[in-house]
Design an enzyme around this catalytic site. Sequence first.
Site, PDB file in Angstrom:
ATOM      1  N   GLU A  49       0.869  -1.180   0.000  1.00 22.55           N
ATOM      2  CA  GLU A  49       0.000   0.000   0.000  1.00 22.55           C
ATOM      3  C   GLU A  49       0.900   1.222   0.000  1.00 22.55           C
ATOM      4  O   GLU A  49       1.687   1.399   0.925  1.00 22.55           O
ATOM      5  CB  GLU A  49      -0.747   0.114   1.328  1.00 22.55           C
ATOM      6  CG  GLU A  49      -1.982  -0.674   1.490  1.00 22.55           C
ATOM      7  CD  GLU A  49      -2.530  -0.444   2.907  1.00 22.55           C
ATOM      8  OE1 GLU A  49      -2.352   0.663   3.475  1.00 22.55           O
ATOM      9  OE2 GLU A  49      -3.125  -1.378   3.439  1.00 22.55           O
ATOM     10  N   ASP A  60      -5.063   9.270  10.506  1.00 19.03           N
ATOM     11  CA  ASP A  60      -3.718   8.809  10.828  1.00 19.03           C
ATOM     12  C   ASP A  60      -3.231   9.301  12.187  1.00 19.03           C
ATOM     13  O   ASP A  60      -3.459  10.437  12.569  1.00 19.03           O
ATOM     14  CB  ASP A  60      -2.743   9.242   9.741  1.00 19.03           C
ATOM     15  CG  ASP A  60      -2.913   8.394   8.487  1.00 19.03           C
ATOM     16  OD1 ASP A  60      -2.972   7.162   8.626  1.00 19.03           O
ATOM     17  OD2 ASP A  60      -3.021   8.964   7.395  1.00 19.03           O
TER      18      ASP A  60
END
Lengths: 267, 439
Positions: A49, A60
Amino acid sequence: MTSTSTAFATARAEGRAALIGYLPAGYPSVDGSIEAMKVMVEAGCDAIEIGLPYSDPVMDGPTIQAAAQAALDGGVRTSDVMRVVAEVAATDVPTLVMTYWNPVERYGVERFAADLAAAGGAGLITPDITPDHGAEWIAAADEHGLDKVFLVAPSSTDDRIAMTAHESRGFVYAAAVMGVTGARDATSDLAGPLVDRVRSAGDVPVAVGIGVSNGDQAAEVAGFADGVIVGSAFVRCLLDHEGDLPAGLDALRSLTTDLAEGVRRAR
Amino acid sequence: MSVQPSTTGRGTSRYDADERGYFGQTWGGRFMPEALVAALDELTEAWQEAMADAAFVADFERVLRDYAGTPSRLYHAERLSELVGARVLLKREDLNHTGAHKIRNVLGQALLTKRMGKTRVIAETGAGQHGVASATAAAWFDLDCTVYMGAVDTRRQALNVARMQLLGAKVVPVESGSATLKDAINEALRDWVASVDHTAYLFGTAAGPHPFPSMVRDFCRGIGDEAREQCLEQYGVLPDAVAACVGGGSNAIGLFTAFLEDEGVEIHGFEPGGDGVETGRHAATIHAGEAGVLHGARTYVLQDDDGQTVESHSISAGLDYPGVGPQHSWLAAAGRATYTPVTDAQAMDAMALLSRTEGIIPAIESAHAIAGALDVATRLGQEKGPDATVIINLSGRGDKDMGTAIEWFGLGDADLGPDADLEQVEADAATELDTEAQQ
């Protein structure tokens, strides 16, 4: 391009879970990130990824934020991400881009899909697009035969899990902790039931992202999921050796080896 | 005066969102992580049920009246009116408890939080006004409160940090990204993903994912509902124009909503033009931004060629945001409202002018509306005569901005007497407006 489903098929044939590794493009540099991802492929990641760094990454945690911000400060562009995709996909390992939505919309959804496919990318993981608000991406992905990886969470209703499993191609990303990305000491007891709920909704593979950072945790998750997603722990290897890429790559190699061994000893 | 529940989210007006949160089928929506969808669905349902429940509406109305002090006055600013040759009416939201319109939004959301049985609230804040309002509501409703604030802003606005702390809130400085308002929103969203089972996110403006743009609008729309009724009562006419400043746009949409269907009423939003749009240092999102997705909604965004958010600039922290509420994007695209930039310098001139003509020190945010609306009023005065009527939302008071004013005008040294430049502002404004009137 190689759909991520081939990585799951291979792993399943070997009686194990797939290992999916994440790094942001452009950290510590564009070329450095390519080198790092190739090390992860060599040492046993079944799919990669590639994170597209974004100014406002709401899902995040601090580790990935720090690397993505450094990549942006270093001037990484969407066009650079396409180059990273091309280089990593050339290893024949399925290569996805994980991106927040605005950079795709800005690039042009159709153009993004076309260029990603041309670079050999397998598809997109879209953390801030759900299928019910993603019609434009779904159409472009279908047009170009790209994987559409949507997320499910412990808070998802059964109806939404069914909808997401139906709309996903490649795999379903089970974000099994209620929280942002980041390495965690303990795996969550929410993960197993979530995977079961996705499985009962369709036959698409389910990979789990849950803050795995070592082989033992990977083995535990591999016991109930089709794939184990590792992000922050890989990023940490590079952050901890800032300014010394060879040392960072060594750390990446040994972590990948440990995790790859973990997904093989679960069952 | 009653709180008028809207039919929001049920698509009864072309200016409303549809049931999925899209305005004009394009703007808004919900570009959010799946982890938050259940919470947003729960919130949408609770809000729609509450607004249809007479008991909730009555409760909200009572809290607004007894605690916040609404309805706020619609005040005829006579000296300002004389200056521009038209009737200038100020909606005095600066006189609400905590000194701004924002108390309406937080009281609505806190009441809803109680109704939903949640025990903790989180909020983001730029200058600290929404943080203070949230801390106030949390104290009054006995809720735990955490406020995320950019580290740059906590240093600039230490007084507001202290106010929030005194009110019992925890203030968390945010160091990530540009360490300003947009990053505080990011951090609040990160908290919410992990705490959503017992925590409500008191979003500070009419932006973000559905239902926030419509819900915050509903809680703020009393501004316009009151002003419309007051104008009719006091003057027997609808205004010719209404005007407000637009950052995220909660005070503006709160004023505009009541007038959307009144086709004869011009609607003006004034955006922060910073150093001037041509310099690139501004926050005039609609005027100079491009369509994109930020914080869960499709709207105008200040962004670069790769879709990365560009840092905004305004002398007014409350307007310093690189996005804007999606309903404003739709009103602009549909041609129902006009959005014009006002520079830092123009806003500061208006701050001084209002202080010296009416004895009202406005928030710098609101001073943007004053500056822009006076031009509109001058034009309307010429077209329609002195009975032409303009309502300006005076969304907040300027006490919080005295630090900026001291620096800008060189105030604070008593030995120097009144600053000569400031004396000149009033004279210049009169001359300038007079010249415009003759053109």
